[in-house]
Design a protein around this motif. Structure first.
Motif, PDB file in Angstrom:
ATOM      1  N   PHE A 142      -4.922  -5.321  -9.847  1.00 12.67           N
ATOM      2  CA  PHE A 142      -4.042  -4.417  -9.383  1.00 12.67           C
ATOM      3  C   PHE A 142      -4.677  -3.876  -8.315  1.00 12.67           C
ATOM      4  N   LEU A 143      -4.189  -3.901  -6.952  1.00 11.98           N
ATOM      5  CA  LEU A 143      -4.806  -3.222  -6.038  1.00 11.98           C
ATOM      6  C   LEU A 143      -3.710  -2.156  -5.478  1.00 11.98           C
ATOM      7  N   PHE A 144      -4.466  -1.103  -5.357  1.00 10.25           N
ATOM      8  CA  PHE A 144      -3.561   0.187  -5.054  1.00 10.25           C
ATOM      9  C   PHE A 144      -4.003   0.339  -3.492  1.00 10.25           C
ATOM     10  N   ALA A 145      -3.057   0.362  -2.544  1.00  8.91           N
ATOM     11  CA  ALA A 145      -3.219   0.691  -1.025  1.00  8.91           C
ATOM     12  C   ALA A 145      -2.564   1.982  -0.726  1.00  8.91           C
ATOM     13  N   HIS A 146      -3.540   2.918  -0.569  1.00  6.34           N
ATOM     14  CA  HIS A 146      -2.943   4.149  -0.080  1.00  6.34           C
ATOM     15  C   HIS A 146      -2.904   4.656   1.362  1.00  6.34           C
ATOM     16  N   ILE A 147      -1.578   4.571   2.036  1.00  5.85           N
ATOM     17  CA  ILE A 147      -1.813   4.507   3.249  1.00  5.85           C
ATOM     18  C   ILE A 147      -1.215   5.981   3.679  1.00  5.85           C
ATOM     19  N   LEU A 148      -1.893   6.833   4.720  1.00 10.07           N
ATOM     20  CA  LEU A 148      -1.535   8.304   4.856  1.00 10.07           C
ATOM     21  C   LEU A 148      -0.248   8.284   5.959  1.00 10.07           C
ATOM     22  N   SER A 149      -0.223   7.354   6.787  1.00 10.06           N
ATOM     23  CA  SER A 149       0.857   7.217   7.939  1.00 10.06           C
ATOM     24  C   SER A 149       2.215   6.996   7.054  1.00 10.06           C
ATOM     25  N   PRO A 150       3.193   7.830   7.579  1.00 10.11           N
ATOM     26  CA  PRO A 150       3.172   8.610   8.914  1.00 10.11           C
ATOM     27  C   PRO A 150       3.078  10.232   8.691  1.00 10.11           C
ATOM     28  N   HIS A 151       2.289  10.390   7.628  1.00  9.14           N
ATOM     29  CA  HIS A 151       1.825  11.645   7.698  1.00  9.14           C
ATOM     30  C   HIS A 151       0.934  12.169   8.991  1.00  9.14           C
ATOM     31  N   GLU A 152       0.918  13.309   9.276  1.00 12.89           N
ATOM     32  CA  GLU A 152       0.137  13.661  10.484  1.00 12.89           C
ATOM     33  C   GLU A 152      -1.278  13.441   9.772  1.00 12.89           C
ATOM     34  N   PRO A 153      -2.365  13.371  10.717  1.00 15.09           N
ATOM     35  CA  PRO A 153      -2.296  13.160  12.198  1.00 15.09           C
ATOM     36  C   PRO A 153      -1.549  11.848  12.763  1.00 15.09           C
ATOM     37  N   GLN A 154      -1.348  11.882  13.909  1.00 16.27           N
ATOM     38  CA  GLN A 154      -0.731  10.790  14.472  1.00 16.27           C
ATOM     39  C   GLN A 154      -1.638   9.596  14.297  1.00 16.27           C
ATOM     40  N   ARG A 155      -1.151   8.381  14.242  1.00 11.17           N
ATOM     41  CA  ARG A 155      -1.968   6.983  14.135  1.00 11.17           C
ATOM     42  C   ARG A 155      -1.538   5.829  15.198  1.00 11.17           C
ATOM     43  N   PHE A 156      -0.493   6.137  15.759  1.00 10.71           N
ATOM     44  CA  PHE A 156      -0.003   4.960  16.718  1.00 10.71           C
ATOM     45  C   PHE A 156       0.596   5.996  18.080  1.00 10.71           C
ATOM     46  N   ASP A 211       5.232   6.753  14.377  1.00  6.27           N
ATOM     47  CA  ASP A 211       4.635   6.091  13.411  1.00  6.27           C
ATOM     48  C   ASP A 211       5.199   5.429  12.887  1.00  6.27           C
ATOM     49  N   LEU A 212       6.559   5.732  12.286  1.00  5.35           N
ATOM     50  CA  LEU A 212       7.117   4.997  11.044  1.00  5.35           C
ATOM     51  C   LEU A 212       7.622   3.495  11.664  1.00  5.35           C
ATOM     52  N   PRO A 213       7.948   3.228  12.776  1.00  9.02           N
ATOM     53  CA  PRO A 213       8.249   1.605  13.045  1.00  9.02           C
ATOM     54  C   PRO A 213       6.872   0.952  13.177  1.00  9.02           C
ATOM     55  N   CYS A 214       6.012   1.710  13.566  1.00 10.20           N
ATOM     56  CA  CYS A 214       4.774   0.806  13.961  1.00 10.20           C
ATOM     57  C   CYS A 214       4.176   0.584  12.263  1.00 10.20           C
ATOM     58  N   LEU A 215       4.269   1.413  11.493  1.00 15.29           N
ATOM     59  CA  LEU A 215       3.746   1.316   9.996  1.00 15.29           C
ATOM     60  C   LEU A 215       4.657   0.340   9.517  1.00 15.29           C
ATOM     61  N   ASN A 216       5.838   0.281   9.665  1.00  9.78           N
ATOM     62  CA  ASN A 216       6.654  -0.666   9.175  1.00  9.78           C
ATOM     63  C   ASN A 216       6.503  -2.114   9.419  1.00  9.78           C
ATOM     64  N   ASN A 217       5.890  -2.410  10.831  1.00  9.08           N
ATOM     65  CA  ASN A 217       5.679  -3.451  10.998  1.00  9.08           C
ATOM     66  C   ASN A 217       4.324  -3.909  10.445  1.00  9.08           C
ATOM     67  N   ILE A 252       3.602  -3.200   7.354  1.00  6.35           N
ATOM     68  CA  ILE A 252       3.368  -3.415   6.091  1.00  6.35           C
ATOM     69  C   ILE A 252       4.378  -4.872   6.092  1.00  6.35           C
ATOM     70  N   ILE A 253       5.489  -5.066   6.819  1.00  5.88           N
ATOM     71  CA  ILE A 253       6.260  -6.223   6.798  1.00  5.88           C
ATOM     72  C   ILE A 253       5.041  -7.353   6.868  1.00  5.88           C
ATOM     73  N   GLU A 254       4.156  -7.169   7.920  1.00  8.45           N
ATOM     74  CA  GLU A 254       3.162  -8.448   8.264  1.00  8.45           C
ATOM     75  C   GLU A 254       2.315  -8.481   6.981  1.00  8.45           C
ATOM     76  N   THR A 255       2.037  -7.398   6.160  1.00  5.65           N
ATOM     77  CA  THR A 255       1.221  -7.591   5.088  1.00  5.65           C
ATOM     78  C   THR A 255       1.626  -8.159   4.079  1.00  5.65           C
ATOM     79  N   ILE A 256       3.073  -7.758   3.834  1.00  3.10           N
ATOM     80  CA  ILE A 256       3.869  -8.349   2.903  1.00  3.10           C
ATOM     81  C   ILE A 256       4.023  -9.879   2.871  1.00  3.10           C
ATOM     82  N   ASP A 257       4.366 -10.348   4.276  1.00  6.71           N
ATOM     83  CA  ASP A 257       4.465 -11.549   4.508  1.00  6.71           C
ATOM     84  C   ASP A 257       2.843 -12.277   4.151  1.00  6.71           C
ATOM     85  N   TYR A 258       1.962 -11.682   4.356  1.00  3.12           N
ATOM     86  CA  TYR A 258       0.716 -12.489   4.372  1.00  3.12           C
ATOM     87  C   TYR A 258       0.391 -12.373   2.636  1.00  3.12           C
ATOM     88  N   ILE A 259       0.817 -11.414   1.915  1.00  3.47           N
ATOM     89  CA  ILE A 259       0.614 -11.668   0.638  1.00  3.47           C
ATOM     90  C   ILE A 259       1.394 -12.721   0.020  1.00  3.47           C
TER      91      ILE A 259
END
Length: 191
Positions: A40-54, A79-85, A87-94
């Motif tokens: 089980f791998l738990f990935a906790h991603i703070l975005s799109p919470h502040e502070p800005q990341r993208f 931040d949200l569209p960048c994060l979505n991209n 996540i999609i790339e990461t799911i594809d990789y998985i």
């Protein structure tokens, strides 16, 4: 943390070292895919919470001392569209690299705040409109139900990992306004 039936591993994005999830997920899959057990791998991603990341072009937003900043709908919309991209790339990789028919759970901790700068809503319950979606192995789909709430998602995941029937608890919803120690039950409003 390890258990006898499967391993639990956590990846947390640092608040000040604004990292990408794809590298960490790739490393985890490379390390654990040769083991003959569930993990089980738990990935906790703070975005799109502040502070800005993208930045608006999805390049990393670089700042020496990001602080927490003020939550704004403008920062969220960047931040949200960048994060979505990511996540999609990461799911594809998985899905391309993990042949175990993995469980994938994507969940936000909450929806946007009615108090966020630029949000025009008096509905405090908008905060409860969080994202939660599963990709489950075929063997586990029988334990999923459409109205599952965040309180039961780990019951579902761990029942799938251990191949035991899930022990669900009642799906109730609570709201905490400014006093985080006082909860208001809002289940009736949401069902």
């Amino acid at each position: 943390m390890r258990t006898q039936s499967f391993g639990i591993f956590r990846y947390f994005e640092s608040l000040y070292v604004l990292t990408d999830i794809d590298h960490a997920i790739k490393q985890a899959i490379k390390k654990f895919r040769t083991q003959n057990r569930n993990y089980f791998l738990f990935a906790h991603i703070l975005s799109p919470h502040e502070p800005q990341r993208f930045n608006s072009d999805c390049s990393k937003y670089i700042v020496l001392n990001p602080g927490l900043g003020d939550a704004s709908i403008d920062q969220y919309k960047i931040d949200l569209p960048c994060l979505n991209n990511q996540i999609i790339e990461t799911i594809d990789y998985i899905l391309e690299n993990d042949q175990t028919d993995p469980i994938i759970l994507i969940q936000s901790d909450h929806g946007i705040s009615h108090e966020m700068k630029g949000v025009n809503s008096d509905n405090k319950l908008i905060r409860l409109k969080n994202l939660m979606t599963f990709k489950l192995p075929k063997k586990c789909q029988k334990n999923y139900y459409d109205s599952i709430s965040p309180v039961n998602n780990m019951h579902l995941v761990f029942s799938c990992l251990t191949e035991k029937k899930p022990q669900y608890i009642e799906d109730n919803f609570f709201y905490a306004n400014h006093n985080k120690f006082v909860l208001e039950e809002v289940t009736g409003y949401l069902k």
